[in-house]
Design an enzyme around this catalytic site. Structure first.
Site, short mmCIF file in Angstrom:
data_model
loop_
_atom_site.label_atom_id
_atom_site.label_comp_id
_atom_site.label_asym_id
_atom_site.label_seq_id
_atom_site.Cartn_x
_atom_site.Cartn_y
_atom_site.Cartn_z
N ASP A 35 0.95 -1.10 0.08
CA ASP A 35 0.23 0.05 -0.17
C ASP A 35 0.82 1.12 -0.52
OD1 ASP A 35 -1.63 1.78 0.47
OD2 ASP A 35 -2.59 1.29 2.68
N VAL A 87 -9.34 -3.81 0.66
CA VAL A 87 -9.27 -4.90 0.93
C VAL A 87 -9.22 -6.54 1.51
CG1 VAL A 87 -9.13 -4.27 -2.37
CG2 VAL A 87 -7.19 -5.98 -0.71
P1 IMP Z 1 1.39 -0.31 3.75
O1 IMP Z 1 3.06 -0.41 5.34
O2 IMP Z 1 0.96 0.67 3.55
O3 IMP Z 1 2.02 -1.11 2.35
O4 IMP Z 1 1.11 -1.89 3.83
C1 IMP Z 1 1.49 -2.95 3.71
C2 IMP Z 1 0.54 -4.21 4.98
O5 IMP Z 1 -0.62 -3.65 5.06
C3 IMP Z 1 -0.32 -5.04 4.13
O6 IMP Z 1 1.24 -6.26 4.20
C4 IMP Z 1 -0.85 -5.66 4.82
O7 IMP Z 1 -0.84 -6.52 5.57
C5 IMP Z 1 -1.48 -4.32 5.06
N1 IMP Z 1 -2.62 -3.59 3.82
C6 IMP Z 1 -2.48 -2.96 3.32
N2 IMP Z 1 -4.21 -2.76 2.63
C7 IMP Z 1 -4.63 -3.59 2.98
C8 IMP Z 1 -5.43 -4.10 2.58
O8 IMP Z 1 -6.44 -3.81 1.81
N3 IMP Z 1 -6.53 -5.21 3.48
C9 IMP Z 1 -5.92 -5.59 4.32
N4 IMP Z 1 -4.69 -5.80 4.54
C10 IMP Z 1 -3.31 -4.10 4.11
#
Ligand code: IMP
Ligand code: MG
Length: 179
Positions: free
Chosen positions: A106, A156
């Site tokens: 994300d 999601v």
């Molecule tokens: P980031 O650090 O913002 O890139 O988020 C990554 C982590 O957050 C992923 O490994 C997921 O565990 C969780 N995550 C991010 N977006 C979602 C989503 O839409 N659904 C479920 N888990 C998410």
């Protein structure tokens, strides 16, 4: 089913199991071409990546190792913010090609933290593979080497990903309609 409820929210179908399958096969085919002949260890990030890893790995045709890591919140520390410690690395990754298998990227904050920690173990090379990628919010870090499906910036669940701990068992991926 196009609309479902998970715990207390409504979700709609975003990516079908057929589309997921297609993307996973494409990623594995690419890896078979790129990584054949290297000393590869796949590292799946739990819990979310378990289904992705199990489907992808069946398509990998070269000799390789597979292991799983988990991110744990530092205990008793409020100053560390959302930085999480990587746990469960038993295998020696020095001089190997490490392929990180993530369910979703994300903001990129999590993968960046994983990269920083893994570099301390002296891997030869690190590749990032993400089944889902939200390009809208990925601003600070570099793009993954392997991307399954680019999705809009909705929350999601399904195919390993959870909402409040539920929904991981769903074979399709659903997006929250009112987030
Ligand atoms: P980031 O650090 O913002 O890139 O988020 C990554 C982590 O957050 C992923 O490994 C997921 O565990 C969780 N995550 C991010 N977006 C979602 C989503 O839409 N659904 C479920 N888990 C998410
Ligand atoms: Mg995750």
């Amino acid at each position: 089913m196009d609309k479902i409820r998970i715990v207390d929210k409504e979700f709609r179908l975003l990516v079908s199991s057929a589309k997921i399958r297609e993307s996973v096969i494409r990623m594995a085919d690419q890896m078979n071409k790129d990584l054949h002949g290297r000393n590869v260890i796949f590292l799946g990030i739990l819990n979310g990546a378990f289904m992705f890893v199990s489907d992808l790995i069946r398509r990998i045709e070269f000799e390789c190792q597979i292991s799983f890591l988990k991110l744990a919140t530092y205990e008793g520390s409020s100053s560390s913010g959302s930085i999480k410690r990587l746990i469960g690395l038993d295998e020696d990754i020095s001089d190997k090609t490490v392929v990180i298998l993530e369910d979703i990227i994300d903001t990129g904050f999590t993968i960046d933290s994983i990269l920083k920690q893994l570099k301390g173990y002296g891997p030869g090379d690190i590749k990032i593979a993400a089944l889902l990628f939200k390009p809208g919010s990925f601003d600070r870090y570099s793009k993954p080497h392997y991307i399954g499906i680019e999705i809009p910036d909705n929350f999601v669940a399904g195919y390993g990903l959870d909402y409040k701990g539920y929904g991981r068992n769903l074979k399709d991926i659903y997006a929250m309609t009112d987030d």
